[in-house]
Write a protein that holds these residues in place. Structure first.
Motif, PDB file in Angstrom:
ATOM      1  N   GLY A  25       0.844  -1.205   0.000  1.00 25.10           N
ATOM      2  CA  GLY A  25       0.000   0.000   0.000  1.00 25.10           C
ATOM      3  C   GLY A  25       0.870   1.243   0.000  1.00 25.10           C
ATOM      4  N   THR A  26       0.643   2.115   0.975  1.00 23.31           N
ATOM      5  CA  THR A  26       1.418   3.366   1.007  1.00 23.31           C
ATOM      6  C   THR A  26       2.631   3.273   1.934  1.00 23.31           C
ATOM      7  N   HIS A  27       3.027   2.038   2.269  1.00 27.66           N
ATOM      8  CA  HIS A  27       4.164   1.884   3.180  1.00 27.66           C
ATOM      9  C   HIS A  27       5.188   0.894   2.651  1.00 27.66           C
ATOM     10  N   PHE A  28       6.417   1.034   3.178  1.00 26.54           N
ATOM     11  CA  PHE A  28       7.437   0.012   2.924  1.00 26.54           C
ATOM     12  C   PHE A  28       7.393  -0.995   4.066  1.00 26.54           C
ATOM     13  N   THR A  29       7.734  -2.224   3.748  1.00 29.36           N
ATOM     14  CA  THR A  29       7.934  -3.207   4.816  1.00 29.36           C
ATOM     15  C   THR A  29       9.284  -3.899   4.608  1.00 29.36           C
ATOM     16  N   LEU A  30       9.785  -4.389   5.717  1.00 26.70           N
ATOM     17  CA  LEU A  30      11.036  -5.154   5.697  1.00 26.70           C
ATOM     18  C   LEU A  30      10.825  -6.351   6.613  1.00 26.70           C
ATOM     19  N   ASP A  31      10.846  -7.533   6.031  1.00 26.57           N
ATOM     20  CA  ASP A  31      10.574  -8.761   6.785  1.00 26.57           C
ATOM     21  C   ASP A  31       9.286  -8.645   7.603  1.00 26.57           C
ATOM     22  N   GLY A  32       8.257  -8.124   6.959  1.00 31.01           N
ATOM     23  CA  GLY A  32       6.927  -8.094   7.568  1.00 31.01           C
ATOM     24  C   GLY A  32       6.671  -6.922   8.500  1.00 31.01           C
ATOM     25  N   LYS A  33       7.695  -6.094   8.755  1.00 34.65           N
ATOM     26  CA  LYS A  33       7.492  -4.943   9.656  1.00 34.65           C
ATOM     27  C   LYS A  33       7.603  -3.656   8.836  1.00 34.65           C
TER      28      LYS A  33
END
Ligand code: IFL
Length: 445
Positions: A38-46
Motif C-alpha cells: 500500500g502506502t508503506h514500505f515493509t522489511l521482513d513483515g514490519k
C-alpha cells in the motif's frame, strides 16, 4: 485397502513437507528486501521507515588502491550508522564528458566501456553497507552535467561536443535542459543506457560474491538523478515522451531485478515543469514502486542563497506546504513517497565548514518535524535523505571548486565545495539528524 490409504497418506505428507520446505527457501531468498505494501514500505513483515543521507561519491571512495579511500569510507559509514542513518542514496553510473564541471574519472568512458575499478568501488560500498545493515538507493543516470549524464549520451549519438550546451560555460540553463531532454527521444542512446543498466544490475559483487539482484542491501534502482522533461519554458513538448520513458525504463529494470524496487529520482512538482498532474502521470505506472521528491528552497528562490535567515519564515512555509502536497498526492496514488533530497545553505551563504548553520539547522528541524508528523499519522511518507553528507572532505582551493584528484564532499563538482555539505564537524546539524533518526526508529512497528 487400508494399506493403500496408508501409502497415500504417507506420500501426501512427503509432498506437503516438500512444499513447506520450498516455500521456506523462497521466503529466505526474499528476506531482507524492502517491499511496498500500500502506502508503506515493509522489511521482513514490519514497517520500514528510515532517516537517510545522500552520499553521491560513496562508490568512488570504495574503489581499490589510490583511486579510492576505503579507510575514509569505512569511518564515515560508521559515523553515519552511529547517528542512526541507515539509507544512502548513491551515484552508480557516471559518463565521461567534456563538461567543465564534470566528475573525473567516470564509470563509463564510452558506450559499453566501463571502469572496472570504479565498479569494484560500488561492490565494496555495498559490501560495507551490508555489514552495517544499511540500504542503498542507486541512481543510474543524471539529468545534470556533473556526472556526464543524459547530455553526454546525446553527445555520443550526435557527435556534438557537450561544451556547446555546458551551463558552466554558457550560463544558459534552459538550453542545457532542453539538450539533456533530447536523450528521451534517441533510440541509440536508450540502447546504450540499457546496456549500462544491465552492466550494473547484472553484476556479481567482487567482494561478497553475491549477484546484485540477490542483494537485499539494494533497496531501489533509480532511473536517474532528477530526470526532468526539459526546461520549464520549453519542456512541455516532451511530456508524453518523458512519461513513456519512465514507464518503459522502470519496466525494463523490474525485469532485470524483480526483488528490488524501482523509483524515478524525480524532484516532484518543481522538476515536472511545475505541473503536479504531470508528476502524477509519470508515477502512476505500476512499474514505479514509490514516489520521490526533492526540496530546494534556495535553488527555487523561496529562500535567499546568500542570506538564508532573511526570508526563512516564508521559505519554510512554502517548503512545508510542498511536503504536505506531495505526501497527499502519494496517498491518493496509493504508493509510499520519499523526500530523497533536501538542503539549505550555510549562514550568509558561506562555504566554509567553520561558518554558522543557524538557518540550516532550523530548516532541518522543521522539515524533520513535518516528516515525522506525517509518519505518526500513518501517511504515505516513508523516509528522507538529506543532501548531502560531506564527511571529512574539504577543499583547499581558493575558488571553493572541485578539481580532479581533490577529496570529494557532498557537493558535486559543479557546485562550491561547502554549498550544501553536512561536514563531520557540523555537530549541531548532526545532532538534529540523529535525533530525527532515533525518533523515526522509535515509531511503533
Ligand atoms: O547538487 C545538486 C544535485 O545535482 C541535485 N539536486 C540539487 C543539488 C544542490 O543544488 O540532485
Amino acid at each position: 485397502m487400508r494399506d493403500g490409504w496408508k501409502e497415500m497418506a504417507g506420500r501426501c505428507r512427503i509432498v506437503v513437507a516438500c512444499l513447506l520446505l520450498l516455500s521456506s527457501f523462497a521466503a529466505a531468498a526474499q528476506s531482507g528486501f524492502v517491499r511496498v505494501e500500500g502506502t508503506h514500505f515493509t522489511l521482513d513483515g514490519k514497517p520500514y521507515r528510515f532517516a537517510g543521507a545522500n552520499f553521491w561519491y560513496g562508490a568512488y571512495l570504495g574503489a581499490p588502491g589510490d583511486s579510492g579511500d576505503r579507510a575514509r569510507l569505512r569511518a564515515e559509514l560508521d559515523q553515519l550508522k552511529a547517528a542512526g542513518i541507515d539509507n544512502l542514496r548513491v551515484l552508480a553510473m557516471s559518463e565521461a564528458s567534456g563538461f567543465k564541471r564534470g566528475v573525473r574519472p567516470a564509470v563509463m568512458s564510452a558506450p559499453g566501456k566501463y571502469d572496472e575499478q570504479l565498479l569494484q568501488g560500488l561492490d565494496y560500498l555495498l559490501a560495507e553497507m551490508g555489514k552495517r545493515d544499511m540500504k542503498a538507493v542507486l541512481y543510474l543516470n543524471n539529468f545534470w552535467q556533473w556526472s556526464g549524464g543524459m547530455s553526454q549520451y546525446v553527445s555520443w549519438v550526435t557527435g556534438e561536443p557537450v561544451s556547446a550546451h555546458d551551463p558552466d560555460r554558457t550560463g544558459d540553463w534552459n538550453g542545457f535542459m532542453q539538450n539533456s531532454a533530447r536523450f528521451y527521444r534517441m533510440p541509440e542512446a536508450q540502447g546504450w543506457y540499457r546496456d549500462a543498466i544491465r552492466a550494473v544490475i547484472g553484476r556479481t559483487n567482487s567482494v561478497t560474491g553475491m549477484a546484485y539482484v540477490d542483494d537485499p542491501t539494494v533497496m531501489s534502482w533509480q532511473l536517474a538523478n532528477e530526470p526532468r522533461p526539459g526546461s520549464d519554458t520549453d519542456g512541455h513538448a516532451n511530456a508524453d515522451v518523458y512519461v513513456k520513458w519512465v514507464d518503459d525504463t522502470a519496466g525494463f529494470i523490474h525485469e532485470l531485478a524483480p526483488k528490488q524496487l524501482v523509483s524515478t529520482g524525480s524532484e516532484g512538482e518543481m522538476g515536472s515543469l511545475r505541473d503536479m498532474e504531470l508528476y502524477v502521470r509519470a508515477h502512476r505506472t505500476p512499474n514505479v514502486d514509490y514516489l520521490t521528491f526533492h526540496l530546494w528552497p534556495s535553488n527555487w528562490s523561496w529562500i535567499d542563497h546568500k542570506d538564508p535567515a532573511a526570508r526563512l519564515e516564508s521559505g519554510l512555509a512554502r517548503s512545508l506546504d510542498y511536503i504536505d502536497r506531495h505526501v497527499a498526492v502519494a496517498g491518493k496514488l496509493g504508493k509510499p513517497i520519499v523526500l530523497s533530497e533536501f538542503g539549505l545553505n550555510r549562514d550568509h551563504g558561506s562555504y566554509s565548514p567553520d561558518s554558522g548553520v543557524q538557518a540550516r539547522d532550523r530548516f532541518y528541524r522543521e522539515v524533520y518535524a513535518r516528516v515525522l508528523k506525517h509518519m505518526q499519522a500513518g501517511d504515505a511518507i516513508a523516509g528522507s535523505n538529506f543532501w548531502a553528507w560531506g564527511g571529512r572532505g574539504r577543499t583547499a582551493n581558493a575558488d571553493w571548486m572541485w578539481a580532479p584528484g581533490d577529496p570529494f564532499t557532498g557537493d558535486p563538482p559543479q557546485e562550491a565545495q561547502g554549498l550544501f555539505s553536512l561536514f563531520d564537524s557540523d555537530a549541531s546539524t548532526l545532532r538534529i539528524v540523529s535525533d530525527h533518526a532515533h525518533a523515526v526508529h522509535a515509531l511503533p512497528h
